[in-house]
Design a protein around this motif. Structure first.
Motif, PDB file in Angstrom:
ATOM      1  N   LYS A   1       1.190  -1.323   0.059  1.00  0.00           N
ATOM      2  CA  LYS A   1      -0.002  -0.131  -0.024  1.00  0.00           C
ATOM      3  C   LYS A   1       0.639   1.238   0.088  1.00  0.00           C
TER       4      LYS A   1
ATOM      5  N   TYR B   1       6.953   4.857   9.147  1.00  0.00           N
ATOM      6  CA  TYR B   1       6.396   4.658   7.867  1.00  0.00           C
ATOM      7  C   TYR B   1       5.770   6.649   7.423  1.00  0.00           C
TER       8      TYR B   1
ATOM      9  N   ASN C   1       1.510  -8.003  11.794  1.00  0.00           N
ATOM     10  CA  ASN C   1       2.213  -7.502  10.392  1.00  0.00           C
ATOM     11  C   ASN C   1       3.531  -7.547  11.301  1.00  0.00           C
ATOM     12  N   THR C   2       4.043  -7.107  10.560  1.00  0.00           N
ATOM     13  CA  THR C   2       6.224  -6.599  10.858  1.00  0.00           C
ATOM     14  C   THR C   2       6.241  -7.235  12.408  1.00  0.00           C
TER      15      THR C   2
ATOM     16  N   TYR D   1       5.180   1.852   0.402  1.00  0.00           N
ATOM     17  CA  TYR D   1       5.931   2.246   1.505  1.00  0.00           C
ATOM     18  C   TYR D   1       6.610   3.431   1.230  1.00  0.00           C
TER      19      TYR D   1
ATOM     20  N   GLY E   1       4.936  -5.962   6.542  1.00  0.00           N
ATOM     21  CA  GLY E   1       5.019  -4.258   6.366  1.00  0.00           C
ATOM     22  C   GLY E   1       6.692  -3.879   5.645  1.00  0.00           C
ATOM     23  N   ILE E   2       6.754  -3.068   7.038  1.00  0.00           N
ATOM     24  CA  ILE E   2       7.341  -2.143   6.673  1.00  0.00           C
ATOM     25  C   ILE E   2       8.553  -2.688   6.852  1.00  0.00           C
TER      26      ILE E   2
ATOM     27  N   ARG F   1       1.342 -10.757   7.463  1.00  0.00           N
ATOM     28  CA  ARG F   1       1.711  -9.659   6.868  1.00  0.00           C
ATOM     29  C   ARG F   1       2.912  -8.880   6.618  1.00  0.00           C
TER      30      ARG F   1
HETATM   31  C1  LIG Z   1       0.060  -1.906   7.093  1.00  0.00           C
HETATM   32  C2  LIG Z   1      -0.449  -2.840   7.878  1.00  0.00           C
HETATM   33  C3  LIG Z   1       0.358  -3.882   7.927  1.00  0.00           C
HETATM   34  C4  LIG Z   1       1.481  -4.075   7.234  1.00  0.00           C
HETATM   35  O1  LIG Z   1       2.141  -3.038   8.962  1.00  0.00           O
HETATM   36  P1  LIG Z   1       4.102  -3.031   9.494  1.00  0.00           P
HETATM   37  O2  LIG Z   1       3.583  -2.760  10.271  1.00  0.00           O
HETATM   38  O3  LIG Z   1       4.010  -2.479   8.025  1.00  0.00           O
HETATM   39  O4  LIG Z   1       3.843  -4.428   8.544  1.00  0.00           O
HETATM   40  C5  LIG Z   1      -0.832  -5.014   7.935  1.00  0.00           C
HETATM   41  N1  LIG Z   1      -1.948  -5.477   8.340  1.00  0.00           N
HETATM   42  C6  LIG Z   1      -2.781  -4.662   7.690  1.00  0.00           C
HETATM   43  C7  LIG Z   1      -4.205  -4.533   8.381  1.00  0.00           C
HETATM   44  C8  LIG Z   1      -1.979  -3.134   7.546  1.00  0.00           C
HETATM   45  O5  LIG Z   1      -2.850  -2.100   6.788  1.00  0.00           O
END
Ligand SMILES: *Cc1c(COP(=O)(O)O)cnc(C)c1O
Length: 814
Positions: free
Chosen positions: A484, A798, A652-653, A488, A670-671, A668
């Motif tokens: 998204k 972020y 998430n991360t 980043y 992300g960062i 999931r």
């Molecule tokens: C952005 C997001 C993530 C990833 O988060 P990070 O902290 O960047 O790993 C995972 N799940 C959802 C729903 C998010 O919006």
């Protein structure tokens, strides 16, 4: 290459399963993406720590590849190709390379050391190629995989090899020695510390010296510690600055205008040589080359004239934005057959446009007769689906008819004179030329001209970080990667393509538009849309995106459209709220959700997810555990009552790092992919991905009492040298970073930002830095890191990353 499969079976001691033992192999590949793979390619399915090439075999068979070295035969592929089954495919690749090497009997220079291997290799290639058909390792192919691939590229016409070997721990060099079998050894700078992987410097040296065990000579810089490690039966040819017992004794004379003059004593004579560099490392690398030339008995004049032309070595393939929406791959510093193949594979991995143009100079040093060479080049061009070829140089012009849709020019200047007629747009352009053709001028013409600020993205670092997090997952746990907000801030499509190559399972975006542009860019991976508006549902369906459904209203709206379109089992993702209180079904709405979905065949609950509010902050450990507990409860209820088996995911991360027991079926990321961890201990395991760079537009010196910028916020208290950098808050640099808090890096030194940051520019104090207009400036990267800046600005990485505006051009490289 032309080797019978049955001979390979016996060399590898492989078990054979297939039809065609009598077949012949003409090339070797480990890259599933390469369009150079053909029916006579032998594909080695290498198993990396996190990427197993066995999973590409089915696709490859469909593309016509029929010979594989594997550690197991993938079930769905049994009986559909020739399989050579071995215990370890990497070992097999090395054995094959060693076998192949044994067919050739010419001098081979083997290089190792801590620094300078690649540079010395490229320079030696340059210095020796007027007299030899040189085969050398491409780029810095010096690893357990790179070395065998380099050696496998030898052909009948080569008569000198130059290969580099790099190791990271004990026991690796023995294997590389078996493959390279060097006859002349060169030890480049050894460094003063021992790296991770070795218990001591001495162990590291001993290990490196194993490359030279059968060499006729070892060329190196004399050093007490190295000397103590060299076996007494090895003949050496050494140099030193101060040890008179070395074969060549060097004295540095002076440095002027980028040139360094050294004198050297050799065989009781004294010579003076000028080297076109100033820094210590380049001078020592040049002296290593000098010794090789002396060993080959070159006379002084030849040495001097060739060494005067040494050049900085650019090893990276860079992707740049071009004019008219083109994408440029800049490989304007070399042209040889092997590196052309690599560049074409890189071009293919970009998959940006179907239209592909190759701008190619005459090719040197292939070792092949020129008819043979250009017919091979023409084949490569065809197999890589190149749309047009622009040849530059008199030799390639003579072979114009070998290519389809080919334009040629005798010189780069001719090309430039005709530039307007060539019509470049919406295509990928690979620019590949020998140094002497000065293709950098072509790159300059084709490059999009924005201001000089770029965000450089290291694609290898992204792969590395992905694998780091993959290694934390339990077997079978899937990986969704969040791309998204334009990845980043790092670039959406390019990163998505890389992730698709790495076979992640899902991509996640925030809005439908982001998903649509990925699909339009050719991404096939399933994409979850976190925050779909009801008005975007039709577009989501049309582009086969998968919506996250987080409320009843949204569910009913989606069902209505889905029914109208007669959809069956369209994948949706159910988000439950477990404490973040942002989006998601609450516990008290589950019954209605379940009732609405029961017996509903229009949609399929592909996954159930929730999101942690405090995964990065162990102070709130209890809260996160409660969220996970509630997720277990809510998701179990849905699963039980609907009798379904969806993917579940909540991490998430930081969740991946802190809650390994809650991985469910997917995480999931992300960062972390972008090289940032919320945990300083973990940060050191990640590689930096983005480097925001600019250049100095102007410098001036102001007197004490004079001010800089709007509002005179900075007043000099001494004569101050000020540099202006063309990047400002409109590019995403927070104004809070100005007025003495923040700094940029110029020539490895900190330059404080003085005065207020302007919309498009900022000013820094460079009084103590020897710098001038055009010099490179780093705003963030390895130093200062995004995390460091975020902390000083009282925000999170972020925000710093995603603030970088789209007008800053992104440049991707490996
Ligand atoms: C952005 C997001 C993530 C990833 O988060 P990070 O902290 O960047 O790993 C995972 N799940 C959802 C729903 C998010 O919006």
């Amino acid at each position: 290459m032309s080797i019978l499969i049955k001979n390979i079976i016996s060399v590898l001691n492989a078990r054979f399963s297939g039809h065609e033992k009598e077949g012949v192999v003409s090339s070797v590949s480990i890259d599933s993406r390469s369009l150079q793979n053909s029916d006579s390619t032998l594909f080695f399915a290498i198993v990396g720590p996190n990427n197993d090439a066995h999973s590409y075999i089915k696709d490859l068979i469909e593309k016509g590849v029929s010979n594989f070295v594997v550690s197991h035969i993938p079930e769905e592929c049994a009986n559909s190709a020739n399989f050579l089954v071995v215990n370890d495919t990497l070992v097999a690749l090395q054995q094959f390379a060693g076998y192949y090497r044994s067919f050739f009997d010419f001098p081979v220079i083997g290089l190792t050391g801590s620094n300078g291997k690649t540079i010395v290799k490229e320079w030696l290639n340059f210095l020796l190629s007027p007299d030899f058909n040189v085969i050398r390792s491409p780029k810095s192919y010096n690893s357990q995989v790179g070395v065998p691939l380099s050696v496998i590229a030898i052909n009948e016409k080569h008569n000198l090899g130059i290969f580099e070997a790099g190791i990271s721990t004990v026991a690796e060099m023995v294997k590389l020695e078996q493959i390279i079998k060097p006859t002349i050894g060169v030890l480049t700078s050894i460094g003063s510390s021992h790296d991770e992987g070795f218990v001591s410097l001495k162990q590291k040296i001993n290990e490196k010296l194993l490359l030279f065990k059968d060499c006729e000579v070892l060329i190196y810089q004399k050093d007490v510690l190295v000397d103590s490690c060299i076996a007494s039966d090895i003949k050496t040819f050494s140099w030193s600055y101060n040890d008179k017992s070395a074969n060549v004794v060097v004295t540095k004379k002076n440095t002027l205008n980028g040139l360094t003059t050294v004198s050297y004593q050799y065989k009781e004579q004294s010579f003076e040589l000028s080297i076109p560099f100033q820094d210590k490392a380049s001078i020592e690398n040049a002296i290593s080359c000098l010794l090789v030339l002396l060993y080959f008995n070159y006379d002084f004049e030849t040495i001097q004239s060739r060494m005067a032309l040494l050049f900085p070595v650019e090893m990276r393939l860079k992707v740049k934005n071009g004019i008219n929406n083109c994408s440029i791959i800049d490989d304007s510093y070399s042209s040889d057959f092997q590196s052309l193949k690599i560049a074409l594979d890189f071009l293919e991995s970009q998959k940006q446009f179907s239209k592909k143009t190759l701008i190619l100079s005459d090719i040197f040093q292939s070792g092949l007769a020129i008819e043979d060479l250009y017919s091979r080049v023409a084949q490569l061009v065809v197999s890589n689906n190149i749309t047009r070829v622009i040849g530059i140089g008199t030799t390639i012009s003579a072979f114009k008819d070998s290519f389809v849709n080919c334009t040629t020019f005798d010189t780069t200047a001719d090309f430039i004179a005709n530039f307007e007629t060539l019509d470049f747009s919406n295509e990928t352009i690979l620019i590949k030329g020998a140094r002497s053709f000065q293709f950098e001028e072509i790159v300059y013409l084709l490059e999009e001209k924005t201001h000089e600020t770029v965000l450089e993205i290291n694609l290898n670092a992204i792969s590395y970080n992905l694998n780091f997090f993959k290694s934390k997952l339990a077997p079978k746990v899937k990986m969704m990667v969040m791309v998204k907000a334009f990845g980043y801030g790092n670039g959406g499509l390019e990163i998505a393509k890389l992730l698709e190559y790495h076979k992640v399972d899902y991509l996640g975006v925030a809005f439908a538009d982001e998903g649509i542009s990925l699909k339009n860019g050719g991404i096939k991976l399933p994409i979850m849309v976190l925050n779909p508006e009801n008005t975007s549902f039709a577009a989501i369906i049309q582009h086969k995106l998968e919506p996250e459904i987080y409320c009843l209203k949204g569910l009913y709206a989606f069902l209505k459209i889905a029914k109208k379109k007669n959809l069956q089992h369209f994948p949706i993702h159910i988000k439950v709220d477990t404490g973040m209180h942002r989006l998601g079904f609450e516990e008290n709405s589950l019954d209605e959700l379940i009732a609405a979905l029961k017996g509903e065949s229009t949609v399929k609950v592909q996954s159930i997810l929730s999101h942690l509010a405090t995964s990065d902050d162990l102070e709130h450990l209890g809260f996160a555990l409660k969220q996970i507990q509630l997720f277990e409860k809510l998701s179990s209820k849905i699963i039980k009552e609907l009798d379904i088996n969806p993917i579940r995911h909540i991490l998430n991360t930081s969740g991946i790092s802190n809650f390994p027991d809650a991985q469910y079926n997917m995480v999931r990321l992300g960062i972390g992919l972008y090289g940032v961890s919320n945990d300083p201990a973990e940060q050191q395991f990640l590689e930096n991905v983005g480097t925001l760079k600019s250049v100095i537009s102007q410098t001036r010196t102001i007197g004490a009492g004079e001010s800089v910028g709007y509002g005179r916020k900075f007043v000099a208290d001494r004569p101050t040298k000020v540099a202006t950098i063309p990047i400002g808050y409109a590019d995403g640099i927070s104004r809070g970073w100005g007025n003495g808090l923040g700094f940029v890096i110029i020539k490895d030194k900190k330059a404080k930002i003085i005065g207020s940051i302007c919309m498009d520019m900022l000013m820094v104090d460079v009084t103590e830095i020897d710098c001038t207009e055009g010099d490179s400036v780093i705003i963030f990267g390895e130093k200062p890191t995004v995390s460091f800046i975020a902390k000083k600005l009282n925000t999170i990485p972020y925000e710093v990353l995603t603030s970088i505006s789209q007008r800053v051009k992104r440049v991707f490289y490996r």
